[in-house]
Structures are given as structure tokens and as C-alpha cells.
Design an enzyme around this catalytic site. Sequence first.
Site, short mmCIF file in Angstrom:
data_model
loop_
_atom_site.label_atom_id
_atom_site.label_comp_id
_atom_site.label_asym_id
_atom_site.label_seq_id
_atom_site.Cartn_x
_atom_site.Cartn_y
_atom_site.Cartn_z
N HIS A 247 0.85 -1.19 0.00
CA HIS A 247 0.00 0.00 0.00
C HIS A 247 0.88 1.23 0.00
CE1 HIS A 247 -3.09 2.91 1.21
NE2 HIS A 247 -3.93 2.05 0.66
N GLU A 306 -7.81 -5.28 -0.10
CA GLU A 306 -8.35 -6.08 -1.19
C GLU A 306 -8.32 -7.58 -0.90
OE1 GLU A 306 -9.95 -4.27 -2.91
OE2 GLU A 306 -8.91 -3.12 -4.45
N1 ACO Z 1 3.86 -7.65 -4.69
C1 ACO Z 1 5.19 -7.67 -4.93
N2 ACO Z 1 5.97 -6.59 -4.83
C2 ACO Z 1 5.40 -5.44 -4.48
C3 ACO Z 1 4.02 -5.35 -4.19
C4 ACO Z 1 3.25 -6.52 -4.31
N3 ACO Z 1 1.94 -6.52 -4.06
N4 ACO Z 1 3.71 -4.08 -3.86
C5 ACO Z 1 4.84 -3.39 -3.93
N5 ACO Z 1 5.86 -4.21 -4.30
C6 ACO Z 1 7.25 -3.82 -4.46
C7 ACO Z 1 7.51 -3.16 -5.80
O1 ACO Z 1 7.87 -4.09 -6.80
C8 ACO Z 1 8.61 -2.20 -5.46
O2 ACO Z 1 9.82 -2.92 -5.41
P1 ACO Z 1 11.22 -2.21 -5.82
O3 ACO Z 1 11.37 -1.06 -4.88
O4 ACO Z 1 12.21 -3.28 -5.63
O5 ACO Z 1 11.03 -1.75 -7.24
C9 ACO Z 1 8.30 -1.78 -4.04
O6 ACO Z 1 7.55 -2.85 -3.47
C10 ACO Z 1 7.47 -0.51 -3.93
O7 ACO Z 1 6.42 -0.56 -4.85
P2 ACO Z 1 5.74 0.73 -5.43
O8 ACO Z 1 5.08 0.37 -6.71
O9 ACO Z 1 6.67 1.88 -5.41
O10 ACO Z 1 4.65 1.02 -4.36
P3 ACO Z 1 3.46 1.98 -4.58
O11 ACO Z 1 3.28 2.72 -3.33
O12 ACO Z 1 3.60 2.79 -5.80
O13 ACO Z 1 2.28 0.96 -4.88
C11 ACO Z 1 0.53 -0.52 -4.70
C12 ACO Z 1 1.31 0.57 -4.00
C13 ACO Z 1 0.15 -0.07 -6.12
C14 ACO Z 1 -0.75 -0.81 -3.94
C15 ACO Z 1 1.41 -1.79 -4.79
O14 ACO Z 1 1.74 -2.22 -3.49
C16 ACO Z 1 0.74 -2.92 -5.58
O15 ACO Z 1 0.85 -2.96 -6.80
N6 ACO Z 1 0.04 -3.85 -4.89
C17 ACO Z 1 -0.66 -4.91 -5.58
C18 ACO Z 1 -2.00 -4.42 -6.10
C19 ACO Z 1 -3.00 -4.16 -5.00
O16 ACO Z 1 -3.12 -4.94 -4.06
N7 ACO Z 1 -3.72 -3.05 -5.14
C20 ACO Z 1 -4.75 -2.63 -4.16
C21 ACO Z 1 -4.23 -1.53 -3.31
S1 ACO Z 1 -5.36 -1.09 -2.04
C22 ACO Z 1 -6.42 0.00 -2.79
O17 ACO Z 1 -6.10 0.75 -3.63
C23 ACO Z 1 -7.83 -0.03 -2.39
#
Ligand code: ACO
Length: 363
Positions: A247, A306
Site C-alpha cells: 500500500h 483487497e
Molecule cells: N507484490 C510484490 N511486490 C510489491 C508489491 C506486491 N503486491 N507491492 C509493492 N511491491 C514492491 C515493488 O515491486 C517495489 O519494489 P522495488 O522497490 O524493488 O522496485 C516496491 O515494493 C514498492 O512498490 P511501489 O510500486 O513503489 O509502491 P506503490 O506505493 O507505488 O504501490 C501498490 C502501491 C500499487 C498498492 C502496490 O503495493 C501494488 O501494486 N500492490 C498490488 C496491487 C494491490 O493490491 N492493489 C490494491 C491496493 S489497495 C487500494 O487501492 C484499495
Amino acid sequence: MIDGIDGLEGVVAAETVLSDVDGLAGRLVIRGHSLDELAGRTTYEEAARLLLDGFFDDLPEDLAPVLGAARAEVFAEVAALDDRLARLPPTEAMRALTARLPDGDDLATALRLIAAPAVFSAAVLRRRAGEAPVAPDPTLRQAADILRMLRGRAPSEAEAAALDTYLVTVCDHGLNASTFTARVIASTHAGLTSAILGGIGALKGPLHGGAPGPVIEMLDGIGSPANARAWIEAALDRGDRLMGFGHRVYKVRDPRADALKRAVRALGEGSNALPGRLAFAEAVEQAALAILKDRKPDRSLQTNVEFYTALLLEALAFPPSAFTCAFAMGRVAGWVAHAREARAGRLIRPQSRYVGPWPKAAA
Ligand code: ACO
């Protein structure tokens, strides 16, 4: 990338009286109440009233009858649900029907919009299943009526209570992507319908509200607890993200995940299959958290809303293709309140830094 504001992370872009997301404490406050006080104890109508309080002069004390009447009113638009619309993904069909509603900034428009995702999504799902849409029952509360419109029969009290908990849990959440979108549109004075359509558009993406459908695909792909580690490792090796984890703001556990897990557990008390499904999901969650911690020790990737949304909506017989519609049914109250708040402020118009080529100087 502009230093420090990639994805606008950490940027405070609005003042709001509506909700506060404390990512370090894992706490969500909605108009002075913690989520724990509200989820499972408040109806969706009460939560919506809490959000709308102060934004409409003519807001009644009890929203249930006027929201019921609004459901009946918007059902007239279901006549426009033709085969072409019904073949679209449910969120897109629901969005298209919502777009038929007139723009406006008054309470009647707000109520129609809070009713719209519920009524239109139920009609779209019935139509896709080859069944006739069921008209709303304005005497019911919204959660019970949603399940009734979906299934054509009254839900149990426990099912209606579980959906109510879900709708309240997701009704507002700070400046998330869809709420920010709705605020930007509202700040142009375009009207509430335009703002809510923007919110639906932003919500639909898998990085925001489109994740719970893929959570079910992940659980089904894993199949049994013994397969969890290998499946998750392979997914991460491919560069996939685990849906339902991570998140932007929460660096500890998302409090909404706990509220929904409690709701799934309560629903499971009257069911044979649900406790087993919940135990399996918990095993997958534990494996995912351990692997994410191992692979990304400097990130705090926790379970988000989620993951347990998927289990709850699955238990209520929502098809995964409609999970985002269910999210919109709850979040729409927050969008409307934020849109009203943003409309009272200045036009939201930030600037960008140009990094493209410049015109050549005239010879
Ligand atoms: N699985 C694996 N790796 C992840 C995940 C995940 N679910 N979430 C983040 N990471 C990793 C990224 O690959 C990144 O790694 P790096 O630094 O080595 O490149 C690091 O963690 C940070 O990720 P960001 O994309 O910068 O995090 P951001 O804050 O932009 O994204 C998000 C948050 C979009 C929710 C992300 O965690 C994600 O894609 N989760 C999966 C989708 C999801 O569950 N979405 C629902 C969110 S809740 C809502 O909106 C109601």
C-alpha cells in the site's frame, strides 16, 4: 522524475474534514471516528450521512428512505441496458449507465449517485447471467437491497450485515487515486456526476480497486496451502505483484483488512465451506507476507484491504468480475463528500516540469 514526488508520494494536496489515513499507526479515522468504531456497528446509510454532514443544507437525519427512493428513481435508466452494454466488463457497463444521470450539485443528484453503482451493477450482473433485472425495494436498507437485487430473493441478516460492514469499511479513505480524481473534476465545477464518473474510472485499475478479482485468481491458482510458497515464489520471479499486498500509505497492516477479516469470520459461523476457505486464505497470506519480507526487507509490504474484500465478496456470491463494482457501491459516498468539499475550494491546477525538446531557434 522530480525528486521526492514520484507518484506524488508524501505530497499533501488537500485539506479535508472527511478522513485521515495514518500509515504508520495503521489507523483510519472517518469524521472523528476510528474505523473500528464504525465497521460492523454502523449502517451504510449512517456512514454516508456522517460523510455528507455539512455539505447539503437539506440533508435529512435518516438517509435510508431518501436513498431507497433514489434507488427506485435511477432504476429507470436500466431500460438502456442493451446487449452491447451487458457484454462489457461489469464496471464499464455500470459506468456507462451512471453516465446517463444528469450532472448537478444538489442533494438529489448526490443521492442518485450513491444509489447508482448498487442498482446498475446488480442489473448488469443479472442481465449477464441471463436473468431480468430486479427493481429496488426502497423500504430496505441499501446493503440488503443490493443482495436482493442481485439474487432475486432476500438475503439472510448475516449476509446483509456482512455487506454493510464492507460498504462502511471502504466508504472513504483519504486522498486515494479515485478520490483525488473526483476532487480535481469537482474543483472545475463540472458537477457531481462528472466527478463520480472520474472516480469510477480511476478505481477500476488493478493498482487501485481492481485488485480483489485477481486475489481470487491467485487463491485458485495456488489451490492448496502446500502449494503456496512455490506459487508465490514463481509469481514474484516472473516479476508479478501479489494482489492484495502493499500500500502506498500503510506501512503496517491495513486496518480495513482486519475489519473485513472479522466480517468474513462472522459470516462463516453459519456456513460449512467458509471457515475452510478462510483458513486456506490465511495460510496463503502468511506465506506471502514471509516471502515479501524476505525479498523486500526494506519495504514494509503488508496485507491490504483487497485481500479480505475478495473473500467477503466471494462468500456473498459476487462474481470476481464485479468486485470493483462493489467497491464503487461503498466508496461513492466518500467521492460525493470529497467532491462537495473540493467544489468549495479553488480550482486544482498544478504544474508540470517540461523535459521534452524545445523548438529550434529560427535560422
Ligand atoms: N507484490 C510484490 N511486490 C510489491 C508489491 C506486491 N503486491 N507491492 C509493492 N511491491 C514492491 C515493488 O515491486 C517495489 O519494489 P522495488 O522497490 O524493488 O522496485 C516496491 O515494493 C514498492 O512498490 P511501489 O510500486 O513503489 O509502491 P506503490 O506505493 O507505488 O504501490 C501498490 C502501491 C500499487 C498498492 C502496490 O503495493 C501494488 O501494486 N500492490 C498490488 C496491487 C494491490 O493490491 N492493489 C490494491 C491496493 S489497495 C487500494 O487501492 C484499495
